[in-house]
Design an enzyme around this catalytic site. Structure first.
Site, PDB file in Angstrom:
ATOM      1  N   THR A   1      37.543 153.527  57.534  1.00 57.32           N
ATOM      2  CA  THR A   1      37.588 152.456  58.533  1.00 57.32           C
ATOM      3  C   THR A   1      36.232 151.783  58.672  1.00 57.32           C
ATOM      4  OG1 THR A   1      39.297 153.643  59.776  1.00 57.32           O
ATOM      5  CG2 THR A   1      38.082 151.930  60.951  1.00 57.32           C
TER       6      THR A   1
ATOM      7  N   HIS B   1      44.785 158.630  50.649  1.00 53.76           N
ATOM      8  CA  HIS B   1      44.701 159.989  51.202  1.00 53.76           C
ATOM      9  C   HIS B   1      44.482 160.955  50.035  1.00 53.76           C
ATOM     10  CE1 HIS B   1      47.449 158.413  54.667  1.00 53.76           C
ATOM     11  NE2 HIS B   1      46.216 157.928  54.705  1.00 53.76           N
TER      12      HIS B   1
ATOM     13  N   THR C   1      47.474 155.728  34.128  1.00 56.07           N
ATOM     14  CA  THR C   1      48.677 156.339  33.582  1.00 56.07           C
ATOM     15  C   THR C   1      48.332 157.670  32.922  1.00 56.07           C
ATOM     16  OG1 THR C   1      49.654 154.171  33.161  1.00 56.07           O
ATOM     17  CG2 THR C   1      50.627 156.039  32.002  1.00 56.07           C
TER      18      THR C   1
ATOM     19  N   ALA D   1      34.346 161.800  58.096  1.00 56.45           N
ATOM     20  CA  ALA D   1      34.515 163.000  58.912  1.00 56.45           C
ATOM     21  C   ALA D   1      34.469 164.262  58.053  1.00 56.45           C
ATOM     22  CB  ALA D   1      35.843 162.917  59.656  1.00 56.45           C
TER      23      ALA D   1
ATOM     24  N   PHE E   1      47.207 150.746  49.474  1.00 57.32           N
ATOM     25  CA  PHE E   1      46.413 150.124  48.425  1.00 57.32           C
ATOM     26  C   PHE E   1      47.227 150.084  47.128  1.00 57.32           C
ATOM     27  CE2 PHE E   1      43.781 152.350  51.461  1.00 57.32           C
ATOM     28  CZ  PHE E   1      42.830 151.399  51.821  1.00 57.32           C
TER      29      PHE E   1
ATOM     30  N   CYS F   1      40.612 156.160  51.888  1.00 58.60           N
ATOM     31  CA  CYS F   1      40.819 155.151  52.924  1.00 58.60           C
ATOM     32  C   CYS F   1      39.868 155.409  54.088  1.00 58.60           C
ATOM     33  CB  CYS F   1      42.274 155.199  53.403  1.00 58.60           C
ATOM     34  SG  CYS F   1      42.639 154.008  54.713  1.00 58.60           S
TER      35      CYS F   1
ATOM     36  N   SER G   1      40.685 148.710  56.906  1.00 62.52           N
ATOM     37  CA  SER G   1      40.620 149.821  55.960  1.00 62.52           C
ATOM     38  C   SER G   1      40.117 149.327  54.608  1.00 62.52           C
ATOM     39  CB  SER G   1      42.005 150.450  55.776  1.00 62.52           C
ATOM     40  OG  SER G   1      42.447 151.063  56.972  1.00 62.52           O
TER      41      SER G   1
END
Length: 237
Positions: free
Chosen positions: A56, A108, A156, A70, A2, A54, A47
């Protein structure tokens, strides 16, 4: 992959429990509506980053999609605190034709950080965040003027305080209307993903130093670097 440029705000319309007994716990199925703008080219298995996580796509329609969350994701992110009606940042995985306006984001999430300060600065807002003690090593990857991803938003870093485990960002007025963070209060949790390039650089240096200390093949390269540093220091004395 991404970019950290949030496309739209979606809305949580349903949360249902899922059984993940084989992986050690229970998770949730989250349905997100008001997402028609990003679903025109959607396919099962695609995704989509939800608050920078991220996930699914397991089901979708004209204006909604569903994802499974999960147990490990619930432990590392703020998705477990979502309620029906909450807004969430959404970004599709980048394609070959995407203009790269943010930075490389994996989706992640490393952990969550707490909002410890919020201060209006003209038409901008300065936020200060605190890294949990158990994740203090993440401070090694947060540097002034470096990239950071907060709830899926590429931002930033302004200032960093390694002792207090805090860092700050400034959010301009345009961004404030397009992401969820301005709706949050002091103490609320925000998903954080530190710059992946910093992780790779750190891993490479650690491996090189380890080879040097172990007396392996990396010693020659490291020795040359050290010799040059010492020689330079000696020439200036």
């Amino acid at each position: 992959m991404f970019t950290g440029i949030v496309e739209i705000l979606g809305k949580v319309t349903d949360i249902a429990p899922l059984d993940f007994s084989e992986s050690g716990g229970k998770g949730f199925s989250i349905t997100i509506g008001e997402a028609a703008e990003i679903l025109g080219d959607c396919h099962l298995g695609d995704s989509i980053a939800v608050n920078g996580t991220c996930l699914t796509v397991t089901e979708f329609g004209a204006s909604f999609f569903k994802v499974g969350v999960a147990p490990e994701t619930l432990r590392k992110t703020n998705l477990g605190s979502l309620k029906v009606g909450d807004a969430v940042n959404l970004e599709r995985a980048m394609n070959a034709h995407t203009r790269f306006g943010g930075h490389m984001v994996q989706g992640h999430v490393d952990t969550t950080v707490s909002i410890v300060s919020r201060e209006d600065d003209g038409n901008a807002i300065t936020f200060v965040f605190e890294i949990p003690e158990e994740y203090k090593e993440l401070m090694d990857y947060i540097v002034p003027k470096g990239f950071i991803c907060l709830d899926g938003t590429s931002l930033t870093v302004i200032d960093v305080d390694d002792v207090k485990r805090t860092f700050s960002i400034m959010m301009i007025a345009y961004t404030q209307t397009r992401v969820v963070m301005p709706r949050k209060a002091l103490g609320d949790k925000v998903n954080v993903e530190v710059d992946m390039m910093g992780k790779y650089a750190s891993k490479g240096v650690e491996a090189m130093v380890k080879r040097f200390l172990d007396g392996e093949e990396g010693e020659t390269m490291v020795t040359k670097v050290l010799d040059r540093i010492l020689a330079k220091r000696g020439s200036t004395q």
